[in-house]
Every structure is written in structure tokens, then in C-alpha cells.
Design a protein around this motif. Structure first.
Motif, PDB file in Angstrom:
ATOM      1  N   PRO A 299       0.820  -1.205   0.000  1.00  0.00           N
ATOM      2  CA  PRO A 299       0.000   0.000   0.000  1.00  0.00           C
ATOM      3  C   PRO A 299       0.857   1.260   0.000  1.00  0.00           C
ATOM      4  O   PRO A 299       1.928   1.299   0.614  1.00  0.00           O
ATOM      5  CB  PRO A 299      -0.811  -0.122   1.299  1.00  0.00           C
ATOM      6  N   ALA A 300       0.382   2.270  -0.704  1.00  0.00           N
ATOM      7  CA  ALA A 300       1.102   3.543  -0.735  1.00  0.00           C
ATOM      8  C   ALA A 300       1.051   4.194   0.641  1.00  0.00           C
ATOM      9  O   ALA A 300       0.038   4.102   1.342  1.00  0.00           O
ATOM     10  CB  ALA A 300       0.476   4.468  -1.779  1.00  0.00           C
ATOM     11  N   PRO A 301       2.140   4.853   1.058  1.00  0.00           N
ATOM     12  CA  PRO A 301       2.135   5.521   2.373  1.00  0.00           C
ATOM     13  C   PRO A 301       0.965   6.465   2.552  1.00  0.00           C
ATOM     14  O   PRO A 301       0.426   6.606   3.658  1.00  0.00           O
ATOM     15  CB  PRO A 301       3.470   6.263   2.381  1.00  0.00           C
ATOM     16  N   SER A 302       0.521   7.106   1.454  1.00  0.00           N
ATOM     17  CA  SER A 302      -0.582   8.065   1.556  1.00  0.00           C
ATOM     18  C   SER A 302      -1.905   7.392   1.898  1.00  0.00           C
ATOM     19  O   SER A 302      -2.844   8.049   2.351  1.00  0.00           O
ATOM     20  CB  SER A 302      -0.729   8.835   0.237  1.00  0.00           C
ATOM     21  N   SER A 303      -1.982   6.073   1.683  1.00  0.00           N
ATOM     22  CA  SER A 303      -3.234   5.360   1.968  1.00  0.00           C
ATOM     23  C   SER A 303      -3.317   4.888   3.409  1.00  0.00           C
ATOM     24  O   SER A 303      -4.353   4.383   3.839  1.00  0.00           O
ATOM     25  CB  SER A 303      -3.372   4.152   1.035  1.00  0.00           C
TER      26      SER A 303
END
Length: 429
Positions: A153-157
Motif C-alpha cells: 500500500p502507498a504511504p498516503s493510503s
């Protein structure tokens, strides 16, 4: 071969009914349903009128749609439901309808899974002479969304609250001996992420491919939770259903993979979870795809239960604890796990338990760890938590009574090995 299977299933049905008929009648509250159970019992034992027996069984089960079937299961009670499904399987096998008989035995497994039913399914599938039910494998071969996502998962998620929490200790599984695990983690009840624990398991290679899963058990019936969280059942956001794996793939898993590929939001109605299901008991062929983690030897009795979890992105197991030690192994996809020690229990407002809802065992907290309502749960403000992200092949040791929340960021598969935990004085917990 077909005649042998037919005789074996009818013998199984009569054996089950003789042993469990009284319990089934007592567990059924509705007088009309009890009367039909009695009629079906007489017809099955005598074999006098298979048409009338089938009519009784069908009337008891109602329409085989997801919602109606699950509602009737609750109305009949688990013992009666299991018996009626086995009776209908025997009648189907007698008519040469092997695939239909397997479906009925799978339904029986949902409420009464045992070795005899699994053996009966193996007998039917080994002795079938009719065309097996169609499955999605051939169609899936050309579908770009057949593969579960492999990117983390992307850190922003991720929730911003993780910035103030500690990350769970991560170690390479091939660098941690069983003795060191027992000394540093099992005996001290300290969670640890075991990176690469499942390296070498064929499940890590095969299970991300929906075409493989469809080919092994696409026609089999499994339990599915539809919706994000069982805590939202009251507002209509969650329900329990049963469906074939191929239907689960088409209605839930493929849309989840497609949403991940196109960066779209998965519709709430497409969120689905085959959760905490003894899938490898129901489909023994899957056992060849994994091994027993060596760390299970640290427990007093080894492995007690093996459960499988297969679901879409967006599934969320609410904040809860289990009464046994767990080694969770992620086979595909990624999962965010939030952890709180048992010492934090007084700050988590756990339900008292009782009743038939998801909070019945008293091991579920209403706190939303991502967005806690501190007016309703002010003590949670002082709670200390930790977190980890599990990817394919990773394991997590989760001590008994350790609180956790599990959130899936893409379609995922995992397997749990549960074992009794030992108190310092040797008593079982």
C-alpha cells in the motif's frame, strides 16, 4: 463407481439421522418445521417415496438463494440444517446428480463440518460419471485481473495516526531459531513479524492466481461475509451468505483486483470475506500448498486449528482479541494490523458478551482505532498501540488476548495456525 458412491452417501445420511435426529428436532423452534423433519426422517429411513422425501427436504430448506437459505438455516437450527442437507445429498446421489450432491454436502459443512462429510465429498468426486460443474478457470486464464496485487500500500493510503505508534519488531524468519522465538516472544507474549516465514510454500506462488483457486475448488460452496465490518450489521452494511468460490470470484474478487488496477474505489456491495473458515478441512487438496511453521513447536500442544481467510480490499476485522495464540501467515496481498496489549483492555470498552451477535463472546471493542470517538470512549486517548504491514510470505505471532484490528488494502489470502497458550503454571488458556 457411481453405484458405490450412491450407497455410501445413503448409508452416511441414515447414520447421521439416527444419531442426531432428536437433537435436530429439539433445536428447531417452529412446529411446522418439526413436523416436516419427522416426515423426512420416516421417508429417508424406509426409502419408500424418494419424491416425497425430496419435497420435504426442499420445503425445509426454502429457496436456495443467499439470503433465504441463510435465514432458513437460522430458523431450522444448525443440527437440523446439517441433517436436511445430507438427506438431500443422498437423494441427489441416488439420481446420479453428483455435482448437486456435492453442493448439498458443502452446505452441510457450513454447520457440521467433520471428516465423514469430507470423505463423502471425496467419494462423490472420485466416482462421478456426469460432467463436473463448470468453473471459471478457463475464462480466467485470459483475464488481466486474475492475479492478486503484489505492490504494498502507498504511504498516503495509511492512517496518519500510525505516525504516533510504534512499529512491531520485524525479524527475518530464517535468522530466528525456535528456541530464540520461544524465549523472546512466546514466553513473554511479545508479538513479532516473521519476514519470509512462508518462503518456499507453493501457496505463496499459486494462491495469488484466481485461476488456480477456481480450478481446485471453484464449484465448492464457502461462507462469505459481505460488507466491511460485522459491527455494521445493524445498519444493513454487513451480512452473511454462502456461495460457490466461482461466484465469489466473479462478484467480489475480480472487482477488487480491477479496482486496484484502475485506482478506483471498490463498491461497498463488492466487499467480501471468506473469514476464519477451515477451508483446508473442507478441501484437503489445498493442504499440499503450505507447511507447518516451525515456531508452532513452541506451544504446549502444537497446532490446534487451521483457518483460512480470503477476501477483497476494504475488509476490516474489528478491534478484538482471541483466546489462543496465533501465527498468522499472509499468502497474498497486504494487510495492516494494529495491535494493543492486554494491559490496554480497560481503555477499550469491550462489550460484556452474551447474545448471538458479533460481540457475544465479550472479545470485541466498539472503538474505531482510525477515528476514535473520544467523547464516547475518552479512556482510549491514553491507550498505547503498535502496527505492522504484512506482505506475501510474512508471518505474525499474535499472543492470546492481544487486541488487534486487521485491514486489507487489496485482495488477499492468509492462513492462521491457532494453538492453546500456556499460563506460567501450565494451565491451558
Amino acid at each position: 463407481a457411481h453405484m458405490a458412491a450412491e450407497v455410501a452417501i445413503m448409508q452416511l445420511a441414515k447414520q447421521y439421522w439416527r444419531k442426531r435426529y432428536r437433537m435436530a428436532v429439539e433445536s428447531c423452534d417452529a412446529a411446522p418445521l418439526r413436523a416436516q423433519l419427522q416426515s423426512l426422517f420416516r421417508l429417508l429411513m424406509t426409502g419408500a417415496d424418494p419424491v416425497a422425501a425430496r419435497a420435504d427436504a426442499r420445503a425445509l430448506l426454502g429457496v436456495d438463494s443467499d439470503d433465504v437459505a441463510m435465514a432458513r438455516l437460522r430458523e431450522l437450527g444448525r443440527p437440523a440444517h446439517t441433517l436436511v442437507r445430507i438427506a438431500l445429498a443422498a437423494l441427489d446421489a441416488s439420481d446420479g446428480r453428483t455435482a448437486d450432491a456435492v453442493v448439498q454436502l458443502d452446505w452441510a459443512c457450513l454447520t457440521g463440518l467433520d471428516a465423514e462429510i469430507v470423505a463423502a465429498i471425496a467419494t462423490l468426486e472420485g466416482g462421478t460419471t456426469n460432467t463436473p460443474p463448470p468453473n471459471a478457470r478457463e475464462r480466467l486464464e485470459a483475464d488481466p485481473d486474475r492475479w492478486m496485487p503484489s505492490s504494498p500500500p502507498a504511504p498516503s493510503s495509511l492512517p496518519t495516526s500510525l505516525r504516533s505508534e510504534h512499529e512491531v519488531l520485524c525479524v527475518a524468519a530464517d535468522e530466528l531459531s525456535v528456541d530464540a522465538f520461544a524465549h523472546r516472544h512466546y514466553r513473554t507474549e511479545t508479538p513479532v513479524v516473521l519476514r519470509g516465514l512462508a518462503r518456499g510454500w507453493s501457496a505463496v506462488e499459486k494462491w495469488p492466481d484466481l485461476a488456480y483457486l477456481s480450478g481446485v475448488f471453484g464449484h465448492r460452496v464457502i461462507p462469505v461475509e459481505v460488507g466491511c465490518s460485522a459491527l455494521r450489521e445493524a445498519d444493513g452494511g454487513w451480512s452473511e451468505r454462502a456461495m460457490t468460490l466461482d461466484h465469489f470470484i466473479d462478484a467480489h474478487l475480480l472487482p477488487s483486483n480491477r479496482a486496484a488496477r484502475t485506482a478506483e474505489q471498490l463498491a461497498g456491495s463488492a466487499i467480501g470475506y471468506c473469514a476464519q473458515h477451515p477451508l483446508t478441512e473442507q478441501v484437503p487438496a489445498l493442504r499440499a500448498d503450505f507447511s507447518e511453521p516451525p515456531y508452532c513447536a513452541a506451544g504446549p500442544e502444537g497446532v490446534r486449528v487451521v483457518n483460512c481467510w480470503l477476501g477483497t480490499a476494504g475488509t476490516c476485522t474489528p478491534l478484538h482479541f482471541d483466546s489462543y495464540d496465533n501465527i498468522l501467515v499472509q499468502l497474498a496481498g497486504h494487510k495492516l494490523v494494529r495491535l494493543l496489549a492486554r494491559s490496554e483492555t480497560s481503555k477499550l470498552y469491550a462489550a460484556a458478551g452474551g447474545g448471538g451477535a458479533v460481540t457475544a463472546q465479550g472479545n470485541v471493542s466498539p472503538v474505531d482505532v482510525d477515528a476514535p470517538d473520544l467523547e464516547r470512549h475518552p479512556l482510549y486517548a491514553a491507550a498505547h498501540s503498535s502496527w505492522c504491514i504484512l506482505g506475501p510470505g510474512d508471518g505474525l505471532f499474535l499472543p492470546s488476548r492481544y487486541w488487534c484490528v486487521l485491514v486489507s488494502h487489496c485482495l488477499h489470502a492468509r492462513i492462521d495456525r491457532e494453538s492453546p497458550s500456556a499460563l506460567p503454571d501450565g494451565n491451558q488458556r
